[in-house]
Design an enzyme around this catalytic site. Structure first.
Site, PDB file in Angstrom:
ATOM      1  N   ASP A  28      12.249 -18.528  10.213  1.00 58.17           N
ATOM      2  CA  ASP A  28      12.822 -19.682   9.574  1.00 58.17           C
ATOM      3  C   ASP A  28      13.034 -19.481   8.014  1.00 58.17           C
ATOM      4  O   ASP A  28      12.874 -20.649   7.508  1.00 58.17           O
ATOM      5  CB  ASP A  28      12.291 -21.059   9.915  1.00 58.17           C
ATOM      6  CG  ASP A  28      12.063 -20.992  11.363  1.00 58.17           C
ATOM      7  OD1 ASP A  28      13.261 -21.054  12.269  1.00 58.17           O
ATOM      8  OD2 ASP A  28      10.920 -21.469  12.096  1.00 58.17           O
ATOM      9  N   LYS A  31      17.020 -16.536   6.408  1.00 53.08           N
ATOM     10  CA  LYS A  31      17.778 -15.384   6.482  1.00 53.08           C
ATOM     11  C   LYS A  31      19.283 -15.176   6.833  1.00 53.08           C
ATOM     12  O   LYS A  31      20.153 -14.626   6.413  1.00 53.08           O
ATOM     13  CB  LYS A  31      17.257 -14.345   7.969  1.00 53.08           C
ATOM     14  CG  LYS A  31      15.560 -14.061   7.500  1.00 53.08           C
ATOM     15  CD  LYS A  31      15.031 -13.200   8.670  1.00 53.08           C
ATOM     16  CE  LYS A  31      15.064 -14.098   9.953  1.00 53.08           C
ATOM     17  NZ  LYS A  31      13.890 -15.312   9.710  1.00 53.08           N
ATOM     18  N   GLY A  55      17.303 -18.746  15.485  1.00 54.61           N
ATOM     19  CA  GLY A  55      18.199 -19.618  14.985  1.00 54.61           C
ATOM     20  C   GLY A  55      18.607 -19.463  13.694  1.00 54.61           C
ATOM     21  O   GLY A  55      17.638 -19.849  12.811  1.00 54.61           O
ATOM     22  N   HIS A  56      19.754 -18.884  13.508  1.00 58.61           N
ATOM     23  CA  HIS A  56      20.116 -18.652  12.007  1.00 58.61           C
ATOM     24  C   HIS A  56      21.019 -19.696  11.547  1.00 58.61           C
ATOM     25  O   HIS A  56      22.217 -19.900  12.379  1.00 58.61           O
ATOM     26  CB  HIS A  56      20.690 -17.257  11.912  1.00 58.61           C
ATOM     27  CG  HIS A  56      19.569 -16.231  11.768  1.00 58.61           C
ATOM     28  ND1 HIS A  56      19.941 -15.011  11.839  1.00 58.61           N
ATOM     29  CD2 HIS A  56      18.211 -16.274  11.952  1.00 58.61           C
ATOM     30  CE1 HIS A  56      18.905 -14.241  11.959  1.00 58.61           C
ATOM     31  NE2 HIS A  56      17.861 -14.922  11.957  1.00 58.61           N
ATOM     32  N   GLN A 238      13.253 -14.011  13.779  1.00 55.74           N
ATOM     33  CA  GLN A 238      11.831 -14.221  13.500  1.00 55.74           C
ATOM     34  C   GLN A 238      11.189 -13.885  12.126  1.00 55.74           C
ATOM     35  O   GLN A 238      12.134 -13.976  11.338  1.00 55.74           O
ATOM     36  CB  GLN A 238      11.227 -14.032  14.682  1.00 55.74           C
ATOM     37  CG  GLN A 238      11.289 -14.705  16.093  1.00 55.74           C
ATOM     38  CD  GLN A 238      12.627 -14.059  16.845  1.00 55.74           C
ATOM     39  OE1 GLN A 238      12.775 -12.959  16.987  1.00 55.74           O
ATOM     40  NE2 GLN A 238      13.521 -14.932  17.534  1.00 55.74           N
TER      41      GLN A 238
END
Length: 438
Positions: A28, A31, A55-56, A238
């Site tokens: 988180d 990225k 989740g990006h 991650q």
């Protein structure tokens, strides 16, 4: 100064092309935004590990995109996006994500490539993930997406790969073998009814037909691109301290989130990697259970969580928040071989009078300046802080690194010195334009 978004500083070899972007904390870190900004310099963007537990989040012209499987580079119309062999793919989630992107007017044809060697997440992986977490006395904090059980099948050599979905006979054989074993576990251990072969077989054979044109040998594709001097950006999911080997085990993910995972997860050899960029927040967050030495008190945590919108892109869970931990990040820089840093969400600290950086841990009278692998130390250590003045100015409208407040630049300089890596990117907001290049 390099051009905005350039991967390669002017004083370095212009032949540097292939870059790994890796999170240096607990994920988180931001990225997705960095990948989006840097994608303009490359031809290929590659996801190399994890699954839809990642989740990006990317914001473009006020529109928010959240990607769980598709590389963030998909927002750049001329980029080829690769889901490589190290990823575990829930094809139902992937199809939903592809449909969402199409609805927003983004063309996918000839732009998505999926490794035929990537392993497939089936419904029994997701159910098993949840059931195991339910009976644990010490909860891991799994997302329940089936990632761990799918990687377990990969390691125990009973997994089903994307290429298998294109072979009806092989899919039938492998799926029957899996259900024979797993249904016994479901019924005897978890008192669950298990799964019917025909329903799953028919469904995933259809999924294979839908995805057939995207499935290929991505290792050959990527090495061919390198031979043609195409630039590649490897997109980590991650973060280092969720890595299965180097993270705060057992509160980790099930794959190698460190930079080295890009090679095993893509089939691109280490000799073809030119640069490693590490991403950190200007503070620290983590989702779920596990050690967190620099965690804020409840009031400050809530303030930062609200200002930083610290809620998981995948699960929506509130993130735990704390001060920047230089012990962690220096260790991440070391094991990832980081060449430069991107520091995200500096603006979230704008209102603070004082800001702290953790420079060591203290446990039973002993000072730890290097990150400890002993779980008791991780869990019970107290932080040793250095305190710095806050800048008490709104940085979100600044468009040049030189315009940052002196105290903000001092804070960033301390991070560089403690972590032994130069900062090349600073983010002061979610938009592409809110990115400063040093």
């Amino acid at each position: 100064m390099p051009g905005a978004g350039s991967l390669i500083p002017e004083n370095q070899n212009k032949n540097l092309m292939n870059t790994i972007l890796v999170g240096l904390q607990w994920g988180d870190e931001g990225k997705g935004k960095v990948i989006d900004v840097l994608s303009k310099d490359v031809g290929y963007v590659v996801r190399y590990q994890g699954g839809n537990n990642a989740g990006h989040t990317v914001v473009v012209e006020g529109v928010k995109f959240i990607f769980h499987l598709l590389p963030s580079g998909i927002l750049h119309k001329d980029k080829i996006c690769v889901i490589a062999n190290g990823v575990v793919v829930d094809p139902l989630v992937l199809l939903e994500e592809m449909a969402m992107v199409r609805q927003k007017g983004i063309t996918l044809e000839n732009r998505i490539k999926i490794s035929d060697q990537a392993h497939v997440i089936f419904p029994y992986h997701r159910i098993l993930d949840g059931l195991r977490e339910k009976v644990r006395s010490n909860k891991i904090g799994t997302t329940g997406r089936g990632i761990g059980p799918c990687y377990a099948d990969k390691v125990t050599r009973c997994g089903i790969r994307m290429g298998d979905l294109l072979n009806p006979r092989l899919l039938e054989e492998k799926l029957k073998d899996n259900l024979k074993e797993k249904n016994e576990i479901f019924r005897r251990v978890f008192k669950h009814s298990g799964f019917q072969f025909q329903e799953l077989y028919d469904k995933y054979l259809k999924v294979g037909r839908l995805l057939k044109k995207y499935i290929t040998d991505t290792a050959v594709l990527l090495n061919g691109a390198i031979a043609k001097k195409e630039a590649i950006l490897f997109e980590g999911a991650q973060g280092t301290f969720l890595d299965i080997d180097f993270g705060t085990y057992p509160f980790v993910t099930s794959s190698n989130a460190v930079a080295a995972g890009a090679c095993t997860g893509s089939g691109v050899p280490p000799t073809r990697i030119d640069r490693i960029v590490g991403v950190v927040k200007a503070y620290t967050t983590r989702v779920g259970e596990g050690p967190f030495v620099t965690e804020f008190n409840k009031k400050l945590a809530e303030d930062i969580r609200i200002k930083g919108r610290e809620f998981g892109a995948t699960t929506g869970r509130p993130r735990r928040c704390g001060w920047f931990d230089a012990v962690m990040v220096a260790h991440s820089v070391l094991i990832n071989g980081v060449d430069s840093l991107a520091v995200m969400k500096l603006d979230v600290l704008d209102d603070l009078e004082k800001i702290k950086i953790c420079v060591a841990y203290k446990y039973k009278g002993k000072i730890f300046k290097q990150f400890p692998n002993d779980f008791d130390v991780m869990q019970k250590a107290r932080p040793v802080y250095k305190e710095f003045c806050g800048w008490k100015l709104n940085t979100s409208k600044i468009r040049s690194y030189k315009q940052l407040p002196v105290c903000a630049k001092d804070y960033l300089k301390v991070i560089e010195d403690l972590c032994k890596a130069p900062i090349h990117i600073v983010s002061i907001g979610s938009g592409r334009e809110e990115t400063l290049f040093k």
